[in-house]
Design an enzyme around this catalytic site. Structure first.
Site, PDB file in Angstrom:
ATOM      1  N   GLY A  49       0.777  -1.234   0.000  1.00  0.00           N
ATOM      2  CA  GLY A  49       0.000   0.000   0.000  1.00  0.00           C
ATOM      3  C   GLY A  49       0.808   1.282   0.000  1.00  0.00           C
ATOM      4  O   GLY A  49       0.239   2.361   0.141  1.00  0.00           O
ATOM      5  N   CYS A  50       2.101   1.196  -0.150  1.00  0.00           N
ATOM      6  CA  CYS A  50       2.942   2.391  -0.215  1.00  0.00           C
ATOM      7  C   CYS A  50       3.209   2.701  -1.689  1.00  0.00           C
ATOM      8  O   CYS A  50       3.392   1.791  -2.494  1.00  0.00           O
ATOM      9  CB  CYS A  50       4.270   2.164   0.501  1.00  0.00           C
ATOM     10  SG  CYS A  50       4.107   1.881   2.268  1.00  0.00           S
TER      11      CYS A  50
END
Length: 137
Positions: A49-50
């Site tokens: 999710g980065c």
């Protein structure tokens, strides 16, 4: 919950800086991270999710405290994970599990200081650290 001393010092410095200098401070924090061996940068240590790649690898010291190695392929993101680690580094797993990392980072106002692209992964970094501490606690 008390703020770790090093984090308090950095927060104090951060408050006096303007936007560009805050970016520079984050980059310096990232550069100061202990090097993470490339062999540890795997899919298993990747934070999901980065927008940039971020890896976090826990180690357990002889006294039971957790020590995290981390890295990112983006300088500011590397500084952000360094800031996150300042809240928990070398502390007992149960203490890390019970630490409100987001609250400790709140004075840095990262959501308003940085683009949403740069901050979107912070909750995932925190979740990974918390779940790791939960496993060891």
């Amino acid at each position: 919950m008390t703020e770790p001393a090093r984090l308090a010092d950095i927060r104090e410095e951060y408050e006096f800086l303007d936007g560009d200098d805050r970016y520079r401070l984050l980059i310096e924090l990232g550069r100061a991270l202990e090097p993470m061996p490339d062999a540890l940068k795997t899919d298993a240590t990747l934070v999901r999710g980065c927008s940039a790649s971020v890896w976090v690898y826990p180690t357990v010291a002889g006294d039971g405290t957790l020590h995290f190695l981390a890295d990112s392929n983006a300088a500011i993101t590397k500084g952000i994970i360094a800031l996150v680690l300042l809240t928990v580094q070398d502390r007992p797993a149960a203490e890390i599990r019970d630490t409100d990392i987001a609250a400790l980072l709140e004075p840095f106002d990262l959501k308003n200081q940085l683009s949403s692209n740069r901050t979107q992964g912070i909750p995932n970094m925190i979740a990974l650290i918390r779940s790791t501490a939960e496993r060891y606690a």
